[in-house]
Design an enzyme around this catalytic site. Structure first.
Site, PDB file in Angstrom:
ATOM      1  N   ASP A   9      25.329 -11.681  28.366  1.00 50.68           N
ATOM      2  CA  ASP A   9      26.024 -11.047  27.243  1.00 50.68           C
ATOM      3  C   ASP A   9      26.788 -12.092  26.443  1.00 50.68           C
ATOM      4  O   ASP A   9      28.016 -12.165  26.519  1.00 50.68           O
ATOM      5  CB  ASP A   9      27.010  -9.984  27.761  1.00 50.68           C
ATOM      6  CG  ASP A   9      26.309  -8.848  28.483  1.00 50.68           C
ATOM      7  OD1 ASP A   9      25.147  -8.575  28.154  1.00 50.68           O
ATOM      8  OD2 ASP A   9      26.934  -8.235  29.365  1.00 50.68           O
ATOM      9  N   LYS A  31      19.882 -10.667  32.977  1.00 51.80           N
ATOM     10  CA  LYS A  31      19.756  -9.395  32.289  1.00 51.80           C
ATOM     11  C   LYS A  31      19.891  -9.625  30.785  1.00 51.80           C
ATOM     12  O   LYS A  31      20.870 -10.185  30.318  1.00 51.80           O
ATOM     13  CB  LYS A  31      20.846  -8.419  32.740  1.00 51.80           C
ATOM     14  CG  LYS A  31      20.730  -7.063  32.065  1.00 51.80           C
ATOM     15  CD  LYS A  31      21.691  -6.064  32.655  1.00 51.80           C
ATOM     16  CE  LYS A  31      23.047  -6.096  32.035  1.00 51.80           C
ATOM     17  NZ  LYS A  31      23.097  -5.645  30.622  1.00 51.80           N
ATOM     18  N   ASP A  58      17.138  -4.996  29.838  1.00 52.05           N
ATOM     19  CA  ASP A  58      17.991  -3.794  29.852  1.00 52.05           C
ATOM     20  C   ASP A  58      17.835  -3.108  28.498  1.00 52.05           C
ATOM     21  O   ASP A  58      18.759  -3.063  27.694  1.00 52.05           O
ATOM     22  CB  ASP A  58      19.433  -4.260  30.100  1.00 52.05           C
ATOM     23  CG  ASP A  58      20.406  -3.117  30.302  1.00 52.05           C
ATOM     24  OD1 ASP A  58      19.953  -1.969  30.471  1.00 52.05           O
ATOM     25  OD2 ASP A  58      21.615  -3.382  30.285  1.00 52.05           O
ATOM     26  N   LYS A  60      17.057   0.024  27.800  1.00 50.47           N
ATOM     27  CA  LYS A  60      17.538   1.420  27.757  1.00 50.47           C
ATOM     28  C   LYS A  60      16.726   2.250  26.749  1.00 50.47           C
ATOM     29  O   LYS A  60      17.261   2.872  25.840  1.00 50.47           O
ATOM     30  CB  LYS A  60      19.025   1.479  27.418  1.00 50.47           C
ATOM     31  CG  LYS A  60      19.917   0.896  28.510  1.00 50.47           C
ATOM     32  CD  LYS A  60      21.347   1.353  28.348  1.00 50.47           C
ATOM     33  CE  LYS A  60      22.231   0.857  29.476  1.00 50.47           C
ATOM     34  NZ  LYS A  60      22.472  -0.597  29.434  1.00 50.47           N
ATOM     35  N   HIS A  62      14.633   5.099  24.938  1.00 54.48           N
ATOM     36  CA  HIS A  62      14.761   6.565  24.854  1.00 54.48           C
ATOM     37  C   HIS A  62      14.133   6.989  23.530  1.00 54.48           C
ATOM     38  O   HIS A  62      14.768   6.914  22.479  1.00 54.48           O
ATOM     39  CB  HIS A  62      16.255   6.945  24.906  1.00 54.48           C
ATOM     40  CG  HIS A  62      16.494   8.412  25.021  1.00 54.48           C
ATOM     41  ND1 HIS A  62      17.729   8.944  25.318  1.00 54.48           N
ATOM     42  CD2 HIS A  62      15.673   9.467  24.894  1.00 54.48           C
ATOM     43  CE1 HIS A  62      17.656  10.260  25.359  1.00 54.48           C
ATOM     44  NE2 HIS A  62      16.405  10.600  25.099  1.00 54.48           N
ATOM     45  N   ASP A  63      12.863   7.403  23.570  1.00 52.19           N
ATOM     46  CA  ASP A  63      12.158   7.795  22.346  1.00 52.19           C
ATOM     47  C   ASP A  63      10.986   8.673  22.785  1.00 52.19           C
ATOM     48  O   ASP A  63      10.880   9.028  23.967  1.00 52.19           O
ATOM     49  CB  ASP A  63      11.685   6.526  21.602  1.00 52.19           C
ATOM     50  CG  ASP A  63      11.550   6.746  20.096  1.00 52.19           C
ATOM     51  OD1 ASP A  63      11.050   7.825  19.703  1.00 52.19           O
ATOM     52  OD2 ASP A  63      11.924   5.857  19.331  1.00 52.19           O
ATOM     53  N   PRO A  65       7.338   9.673  24.110  1.00 52.72           N
ATOM     54  CA  PRO A  65       6.580   8.949  25.140  1.00 52.72           C
ATOM     55  C   PRO A  65       5.664   7.847  24.608  1.00 52.72           C
ATOM     56  O   PRO A  65       5.636   6.748  25.140  1.00 52.72           O
ATOM     57  CB  PRO A  65       5.778  10.061  25.828  1.00 52.72           C
ATOM     58  CG  PRO A  65       6.621  11.284  25.647  1.00 52.72           C
ATOM     59  CD  PRO A  65       7.261  11.135  24.297  1.00 52.72           C
ATOM     60  N   THR A 122      27.865   5.443  32.446  1.00 50.59           N
ATOM     61  CA  THR A 122      29.178   5.523  33.110  1.00 50.59           C
ATOM     62  C   THR A 122      30.315   5.689  32.091  1.00 50.59           C
ATOM     63  O   THR A 122      31.424   6.000  32.460  1.00 50.59           O
ATOM     64  CB  THR A 122      29.439   4.275  33.976  1.00 50.59           C
ATOM     65  OG1 THR A 122      29.135   3.130  33.207  1.00 50.59           O
ATOM     66  CG2 THR A 122      28.600   4.279  35.230  1.00 50.59           C
ATOM     67  N   ARG A 183      33.174  -6.817  40.619  1.00 52.04           N
ATOM     68  CA  ARG A 183      34.234  -7.789  40.397  1.00 52.04           C
ATOM     69  C   ARG A 183      34.584  -8.496  41.697  1.00 52.04           C
ATOM     70  O   ARG A 183      35.076  -7.855  42.639  1.00 52.04           O
ATOM     71  CB  ARG A 183      35.503  -7.098  39.846  1.00 52.04           C
ATOM     72  CG  ARG A 183      35.377  -6.619  38.412  1.00 52.04           C
ATOM     73  CD  ARG A 183      35.254  -7.795  37.458  1.00 52.04           C
ATOM     74  NE  ARG A 183      35.064  -7.398  36.059  1.00 52.04           N
ATOM     75  CZ  ARG A 183      33.864  -7.236  35.478  1.00 52.04           C
ATOM     76  NH1 ARG A 183      32.751  -7.411  36.156  1.00 52.04           N
ATOM     77  NH2 ARG A 183      33.782  -6.923  34.200  1.00 52.04           N
ATOM     78  N   GLN A 192      35.945  -2.475  32.910  1.00 57.34           N
ATOM     79  CA  GLN A 192      35.344  -1.776  34.058  1.00 57.34           C
ATOM     80  C   GLN A 192      36.459  -1.078  34.847  1.00 57.34           C
ATOM     81  O   GLN A 192      37.513  -1.661  35.061  1.00 57.34           O
ATOM     82  CB  GLN A 192      34.611  -2.759  34.980  1.00 57.34           C
ATOM     83  CG  GLN A 192      33.435  -3.470  34.312  1.00 57.34           C
ATOM     84  CD  GLN A 192      32.197  -2.591  34.165  1.00 57.34           C
ATOM     85  OE1 GLN A 192      32.243  -1.376  34.393  1.00 57.34           O
ATOM     86  NE2 GLN A 192      31.092  -3.184  33.754  1.00 57.34           N
ATOM     87  N   GLY A 212      28.528  -9.957  34.853  1.00 56.08           N
ATOM     88  CA  GLY A 212      28.610 -10.638  33.561  1.00 56.08           C
ATOM     89  C   GLY A 212      29.821 -11.528  33.488  1.00 56.08           C
ATOM     90  O   GLY A 212      29.797 -12.682  33.917  1.00 56.08           O
ATOM     91  N   ARG A 213      30.916 -10.981  32.959  1.00 56.33           N
ATOM     92  CA  ARG A 213      32.104 -11.790  32.649  1.00 56.33           C
ATOM     93  C   ARG A 213      32.659 -12.624  33.797  1.00 56.33           C
ATOM     94  O   ARG A 213      33.105 -13.752  33.555  1.00 56.33           O
ATOM     95  CB  ARG A 213      33.172 -10.891  32.027  1.00 56.33           C
ATOM     96  CG  ARG A 213      32.827 -10.543  30.575  1.00 56.33           C
ATOM     97  CD  ARG A 213      33.559  -9.351  30.062  1.00 56.33           C
ATOM     98  NE  ARG A 213      33.127  -8.113  30.727  1.00 56.33           N
ATOM     99  CZ  ARG A 213      33.613  -6.919  30.446  1.00 56.33           C
ATOM    100  NH1 ARG A 213      34.553  -6.794  29.537  1.00 56.33           N
ATOM    101  NH2 ARG A 213      33.158  -5.847  31.083  1.00 56.33           N
TER     102      ARG A 213
HETATM  103  O1  C5P Z   1      30.880  -8.351  32.269  1.00 54.22           O
HETATM  104  P1  C5P Z   1      30.460  -7.274  33.236  1.00 54.22           P
HETATM  105  O2  C5P Z   1      30.264  -7.789  34.659  1.00 54.22           O
HETATM  106  O3  C5P Z   1      31.346  -6.065  33.178  1.00 54.22           O
HETATM  107  O4  C5P Z   1      29.014  -6.869  32.699  1.00 54.22           O
HETATM  108  C1  C5P Z   1      28.302  -5.762  33.215  1.00 54.22           C
HETATM  109  C2  C5P Z   1      26.994  -5.608  32.501  1.00 54.22           C
HETATM  110  O5  C5P Z   1      26.381  -4.420  32.969  1.00 54.22           O
HETATM  111  C3  C5P Z   1      27.088  -5.466  30.992  1.00 54.22           C
HETATM  112  O6  C5P Z   1      25.923  -6.062  30.423  1.00 54.22           O
HETATM  113  C4  C5P Z   1      27.079  -3.983  30.750  1.00 54.22           C
HETATM  114  O7  C5P Z   1      26.529  -3.633  29.514  1.00 54.22           O
HETATM  115  C5  C5P Z   1      26.176  -3.499  31.902  1.00 54.22           C
HETATM  116  N1  C5P Z   1      26.406  -2.117  32.310  1.00 54.22           N
HETATM  117  C6  C5P Z   1      27.629  -1.657  32.763  1.00 54.22           C
HETATM  118  N2  C5P Z   1      27.773  -0.352  33.152  1.00 54.22           N
HETATM  119  C7  C5P Z   1      26.729   0.481  33.102  1.00 54.22           C
HETATM  120  C8  C5P Z   1      25.484   0.036  32.686  1.00 54.22           C
HETATM  121  C9  C5P Z   1      25.361  -1.293  32.293  1.00 54.22           C
HETATM  122  O8  C5P Z   1      28.589  -2.413  32.826  1.00 54.22           O
HETATM  123  N3  C5P Z   1      26.881   1.723  33.527  1.00 54.22           N
END
Ligand code: C5P
Length: 239
Positions: A9, A31, A58, A60, A62-63, A65, A122, A183, A192, A212-213
């Site tokens: 990201d 990802k 990733d 995602k 949605h359209d 078939p 989420t 984390r 999160q 990610g972060r």
């Molecule tokens: O930086 P972080 O660890 O929070 O990144 C989590 C990654 O997972 C991001 O790319 C976010 O878009 C993705 N993601 C999420 N929660 C979800 C689905 C995907 O955090 N329910």
């Protein structure tokens, strides 16, 4: 052994490429989310393919078939291991994704990527579910959509690590889970809320954790990723 997926990201393709170079020696997947896919998708995918690095798109999807099946076919390449769709697109759409992946992989003579489904985002709360016209609670909807995804041939679902235990109990160990919201101890939560550490998520049965972060923002991303992999490996293998 559970896998580590690093979320690419980042704004600029050069930053994504630098990260891939830095982490090259580690056993992980990347990802490519909507930000990188729309911003510099072809460039980063070609970069990963040229280095024989594995990744998860990733997307995602949605359209209707036909459109989803055609989009999946476009994404199938040797390095792609996972592509995802929204379970709310329905049974026929998910089947089109699974079939598109299988057919295109046969044409290319490669292993097909796994199709995963997102159940309920989420970010959606109980109140919003009602606004969408979905009856029942979040957990109930997530389980119902997971069942639909399994029946359509999806390999598993993207979910919170807190849901893994119930999903595995209900669908069995072979129905796979990808869990973001991870984390390591001491790192910032950011946006999160219901997080788990890498070790907790693996112990709960997650097959892939997405981080990610905590890696992207670390002073030393290689050291951060290595520490996560070590933590994951230290979890006793489940019987
Ligand atoms: O930086 P972080 O660890 O929070 O990144 C989590 C990654 O997972 C991001 O790319 C976010 O878009 C993705 N993601 C999420 N929660 C979800 C689905 C995907 O955090 N329910």
């Amino acid at each position: 052994m559970a896998g580590l997926i690093v979320a690419l990201d980042v704004d600029a393709p050069q930053d994504a490429e630098r990260l891939v170079d830095q982490l090259y020696e580690l056993d992980l997947l990347y990802k490519i989310g909507l930000e990188s896919l729309y911003g510099y998708g072809e460039r980063i995918i070609s970069y990963l393919e040229a280095r024989d690095v594995r990744y998860f798109v990733d997307a995602k999807l949605h359209d209707i078939p036909r459109t989803v099946g055609a989009a999946v076919r476009r994404l199938v390449r040797p390095g792609v291991r996972i592509i995802n769709v929204h379970a709310l697109g329905g049974d026929t759409m998910m089947r089109a994704a699974v079939e598109g992946a299988q057919e295109r992989a046969v044409e290319l003579g490669i292993a097909p990527p796994m199709i995963f489904a997102v159940t309920i985002l989420t970010s959606i709360g109980a109140e919003e579910l009602g606004e969408l016209g979905l009856s029942g609670g979040l957990g109930q909807n997530a389980m119902r959509l997971a069942a639909l995804a399994r029946d359509a041939g999806c390999a598993g679902v993207v979910c919170s690590a807190h849901e893994v235990h119930d999903l595995k109990e209900f669908f069995g160990a072979d129905f796979l889970t990808i869990t973001p919201g991870i984390r390591p101890g001491g790192s910032a939560f950011g946006d999160q809320k219901r997080v788990m550490t890498p070790a907790q998520a693996v112990a709960a049965g997650s097959d892939y954790i997405v981080v990610g972060r905590p890696i992207l923002d670390a002073e030393d991303p290689v050291q951060a990723a290595r520490a996560i992999l070590d933590e994951m490996r230290a979890v006793p293998v489940r019987a």
